[in-house]
Enzyme design. Structure first.
Site, PDB file in Angstrom:
ATOM      1  CD  GLU A 164     -15.877 -23.728   0.395  1.00  0.00           C
ATOM      2  OE1 GLU A 164     -15.649 -24.040  -0.858  1.00  0.00           O
ATOM      3  OE2 GLU A 164     -14.800 -22.992   1.094  1.00  0.00           O
ATOM      4  CG  ASN A 205     -16.961 -16.882   2.281  1.00  0.00           C
ATOM      5  OD1 ASN A 205     -16.598 -16.072   3.193  1.00  0.00           O
ATOM      6  ND2 ASN A 205     -17.319 -18.006   3.417  1.00  0.00           N
ATOM      7  CG  HIS A 241      -9.179 -21.064   5.429  1.00  0.00           C
ATOM      8  ND1 HIS A 241      -9.402 -21.873   6.895  1.00  0.00           N
ATOM      9  CD2 HIS A 241     -10.699 -21.255   4.780  1.00  0.00           C
ATOM     10  CE1 HIS A 241     -10.594 -21.875   6.577  1.00  0.00           C
ATOM     11  NE2 HIS A 241     -10.958 -21.126   5.817  1.00  0.00           N
ATOM     12  CD  GLU A 269     -14.789 -19.942   5.893  1.00  0.00           C
ATOM     13  OE1 GLU A 269     -13.632 -20.777   5.678  1.00  0.00           O
ATOM     14  OE2 GLU A 269     -15.578 -19.859   5.465  1.00  0.00           O
ATOM     15  CG  ASP A 271      -6.965 -21.431   9.296  1.00  0.00           C
ATOM     16  OD1 ASP A 271      -7.667 -21.199   8.387  1.00  0.00           O
ATOM     17  OD2 ASP A 271      -8.251 -22.268   9.420  1.00  0.00           O
TER      18      ASP A 271
HETATM   19  O1  G3I Z   1     -19.733 -34.516  13.596  1.00  0.00           O
HETATM   20  C1  G3I Z   1     -19.763 -35.833  12.691  1.00  0.00           C
HETATM   21  C2  G3I Z   1     -19.217 -37.114  14.263  1.00  0.00           C
HETATM   22  O2  G3I Z   1     -20.194 -37.196  14.385  1.00  0.00           O
HETATM   23  C3  G3I Z   1     -18.081 -37.638  13.995  1.00  0.00           C
HETATM   24  O3  G3I Z   1     -18.452 -38.068  14.818  1.00  0.00           O
HETATM   25  C4  G3I Z   1     -16.512 -36.558  12.769  1.00  0.00           C
HETATM   26  C5  G3I Z   1     -15.563 -38.032  12.672  1.00  0.00           C
HETATM   27  O4  G3I Z   1     -15.348 -37.907  11.573  1.00  0.00           O
HETATM   28  O5  G3I Z   1     -17.124 -36.574  12.242  1.00  0.00           O
HETATM   29  C6  G3I Z   1     -18.208 -34.901  12.423  1.00  0.00           C
HETATM   30  O6  G3I Z   1     -17.981 -33.912  11.049  1.00  0.00           O
HETATM   31  C7  G3I Z   1     -16.923 -33.682  10.445  1.00  0.00           C
HETATM   32  C8  G3I Z   1     -17.374 -32.274  11.028  1.00  0.00           C
HETATM   33  O7  G3I Z   1     -16.775 -31.076  10.431  1.00  0.00           O
HETATM   34  C9  G3I Z   1     -17.746 -32.233  12.154  1.00  0.00           C
HETATM   35  O8  G3I Z   1     -16.547 -31.206  13.186  1.00  0.00           O
HETATM   36  C10 G3I Z   1     -16.625 -34.291   9.642  1.00  0.00           C
HETATM   37  O9  G3I Z   1     -16.408 -35.190   9.158  1.00  0.00           O
HETATM   38  C11 G3I Z   1     -16.023 -32.588   9.152  1.00  0.00           C
HETATM   39  O10 G3I Z   1     -15.792 -33.273   7.262  1.00  0.00           O
HETATM   40  C12 G3I Z   1     -16.148 -31.961   9.264  1.00  0.00           C
HETATM   41  O11 G3I Z   1     -15.226 -30.761   8.751  1.00  0.00           O
HETATM   42  C13 G3I Z   1     -15.655 -29.136   7.936  1.00  0.00           C
HETATM   43  C14 G3I Z   1     -15.212 -28.579   7.083  1.00  0.00           C
HETATM   44  O12 G3I Z   1     -15.817 -27.170   6.472  1.00  0.00           O
HETATM   45  C15 G3I Z   1     -16.274 -30.073   6.265  1.00  0.00           C
HETATM   46  O13 G3I Z   1     -15.685 -29.266   4.929  1.00  0.00           O
HETATM   47  C16 G3I Z   1     -14.848 -28.533   9.191  1.00  0.00           C
HETATM   48  O14 G3I Z   1     -15.652 -28.493  10.666  1.00  0.00           O
HETATM   49  C17 G3I Z   1     -15.715 -26.914   9.534  1.00  0.00           C
HETATM   50  O15 G3I Z   1     -14.575 -26.273   9.858  1.00  0.00           O
HETATM   51  C18 G3I Z   1     -14.695 -26.751   7.444  1.00  0.00           C
HETATM   52  O16 G3I Z   1     -15.182 -25.293   7.811  1.00  0.00           O
HETATM   53  C19 G3I Z   1     -15.097 -25.124   5.945  1.00  0.00           C
HETATM   54  C20 G3I Z   1     -15.949 -23.555   5.697  1.00  0.00           C
HETATM   55  O17 G3I Z   1     -17.563 -24.256   5.745  1.00  0.00           O
HETATM   56  C21 G3I Z   1     -16.115 -23.298   4.586  1.00  0.00           C
HETATM   57  N1  G3I Z   1     -14.519 -22.829   4.126  1.00  0.00           N
HETATM   58  C22 G3I Z   1     -13.353 -23.244   4.315  1.00  0.00           C
HETATM   59  C23 G3I Z   1     -13.342 -24.468   5.877  1.00  0.00           C
HETATM   60  C24 G3I Z   1     -12.517 -24.980   5.823  1.00  0.00           C
HETATM   61  O18 G3I Z   1     -12.931 -26.265   4.845  1.00  0.00           O
END
Ligand code: G3I
Length: 454
Positions: A164, A205, A241, A269, A271
């Site tokens: 990004e 990416n 996305h 990615e 969806d």
């Molecule tokens: O691991 C913690 C957990 O311990 C806690 O209880 C919980 C409470 O909110 O949070 C958990 O962490 C989360 C993490 O995902 C794992 O589930 C974060 O809050 C959350 O912000 C994080 O989101 C991720 C996101 O990137 C962050 O920007 C998504 O899972 C992930 O799918 C997403 O992926 C990104 C790609 O890397 C790049 N492109 C966009 C895509 C979607 O945002």
């Protein structure tokens, strides 16, 4: 990366899981392709493509593991390889989830896409809160890339090295990297990653770069200049996305222009989110959208494949981020394959029955007739059902031949006529209708055929 074949036990488990899920879907009637039994990964492999999914390590047991291992040929750790995950405190590494996913992939004869080395998000706070000089930051980035890429050297097919880097208008995004190191942080990151693992395909990416637009053109220009400079760049990742009904019309053209630069392209990615609740009509549209995206990749030789960002609605980031939206992946929250699964399978060459047309009918009428010609019209109307795309089929009984059609694409082979929706009138809502027309020739008699919908 190619790994050893999985054990017979692993493959059998995957097959049995597929059969069990197929049984479930026959009851639910959601996915004909899944019932047919050829996993997506095998359909993709037969076309020289790879179908992948993002995964969460802690969920890789039971049905989730069976589907991830059985249906997909590539895994991307959704979060496990990000800097904040692997080095939460400086010098203290946690590779557990990343190692687990790589080991799972090897056991299931899957590729792995590493994700991601250089990003503005999900960095550890010790890094983002530090007061670093540019030289220190550069050193930290080089160490991070070298350490992580070396750990998985020879075991990953590809790395999303830089994630990004652009704004929507095509300017560089202001990040800790750009602001301190300038735009060449991208070339340096690629060079360091290549030094650590010369066999991994190295990608940049980004999102909203699926169609031809200012952002994708900036990415195109960057890749071109990196290639001209001899910087090791192997591919471009289009995150995809997407929003229901909004697959960019220039997707395939965009993939092709990157391919023509001499790099691979991957949809990384995918969806396709919809406003909840999901309805049959929305799920049918989603099927068509998934099919369009995968077809665009299938049509371009250098498109390596498509990765979905989570295969189940229970493991998707969408509901957390887009209020009221969800149902974005090919399996529902209970692991039942959705119509979207059929859209993917169809694009990968599976023979899949068309979506159900329950509640919709087609009526044929002759609206004008002269010596040797006539004008015909077909009205497709839905009540108690809906369509996201349609095909009207009939057989002429007296040698009639279509000369010209409007509001549909019609072909005739012998007596058999097939008319498919135009790009603007595939959707027929519950309570709505569409009409298309044609001019045709006749002689002797001009009987009215019955039309079936597909
Ligand atoms: O691991 C913690 C957990 O311990 C806690 O209880 C919980 C409470 O909110 O949070 C958990 O962490 C989360 C993490 O995902 C794992 O589930 C974060 O809050 C959350 O912000 C994080 O989101 C991720 C996101 O990137 C962050 O920007 C998504 O899972 C992930 O799918 C997403 O992926 C990104 C790609 O890397 C790049 N492109 C966009 C895509 C979607 O945002």
């Amino acid at each position: 990366m190619r790994t050893s074949r999985p054990s017979l036990r692993v493959r059998l488990t995957a097959l049995l899981a597929g059969a069990a899920a197929a049984g479930a879907l026959l009851v639910a009637g959601t996915s004909a392709a899944h019932a047919a039994g050829t996993p997506l990964r095998d359909l993709a492999a037969a076309r020289g493509k790879v179908i992948g999914t993002a995964v969460t390590g802690s969920r890789l047991t039971g049905a989730y593991a069976d589907i991830a291992g059985g249906q997909f040929g590539s895994l991307t750790p959704g979060n496990a390889m990000k800097w904040g995950s692997v080095e939460p405190s400086r010098g203290t590494y946690d590779w557990a989830e990343a190692d687990q996913i790589v080991a799972f992939a090897q056991a299931h004869d899957q590729q792995v896409r590493g994700h991601t080395l250089v990003w503005h998000s999900q960095n550890p706070t010790w890094l983002t809160n530090g007061n670093w000089t540019p030289a220190q930051l550069s050193g930290l980035l080089q160490d991070h890339i070298t350490t992580e890429v070396t750990r998985y050297k020879g075991r990953l097919a590809a790395w999303d090295v830089v994630n990004e880097p652009f704004n929507e208008d095509g300017t560089y995004r202001s990040t800790i990297w750009y602001d301190n190191l300038g735009p060449d942080y991208i070339a340096q990151a690629l060079t360091w990653a290549h030094a650590a693992d010369p066999s991994a395909r190295l990608y940049i990416n980004d999102y909203n770069v699926e169609g031809v637009n200012a952002k994708s053109t900036a990415l195109y220009n960057l890749v071109k200049s990196l290639k001209d400079r001899g910087v090791p760049i192997d591919g471009v990742g289009l995150q995809a996305h997407l929003i229901l009904g909004q697959v960019p019309s220039t997707l395939q053209q965009n993939i092709q222009r990157f391919a023509d630069l001499g790099v691979d392209v991957a949809v990384t990615e995918l969806d396709i989110r919809m406003q909840l609740p999901a309805t049959d009509a929305k799920l049918a549209q989603q099927r068509a959208d998934y099919r369009s995206v995968v077809s665009a990749c299938a049509a371009v030789t250098r498109c390596a494949g498509v990765t979905v960002w989570g295969f189940t609605d229970s493991d998707s980031w969408i509901p957390d981020v887009f209020d009221g939206y969800g149902a974005a992946t090919p399996y529902d929250e209970n692991y039942a394959p959705k119509p979207a699964y059929d859209g993917i399978a169809e694009a990968l060459g599976a023979s899949v029955p068309p979506p159900p047309t329950d509640g919709c009918t087609a009526v044929y009428a002759v609206t004008g007739q002269w010596d040797s010609g006539f004008t015909g019209q077909v009205t497709i109307a839905c009540s108690g059902g809906s369509l996201a795309s349609w095909t009207a089929n009939w057989s002429f009984g007296a040698g009639q031949r279509i000369a010209q059609a409007w509001n549909a694409d019609c072909t005739q082979s012998g007596a058999a006529v097939t008319c498919s929706n135009a790009s603007w009138n595939g959707t027929v809502p519950d309570g709505g209708s569409v009409t298309f027309g044609f001019n045709a020739s006749w002689s002797g008699s001009n009987p009215v055929p019955s039309v079936t919908l597909g």
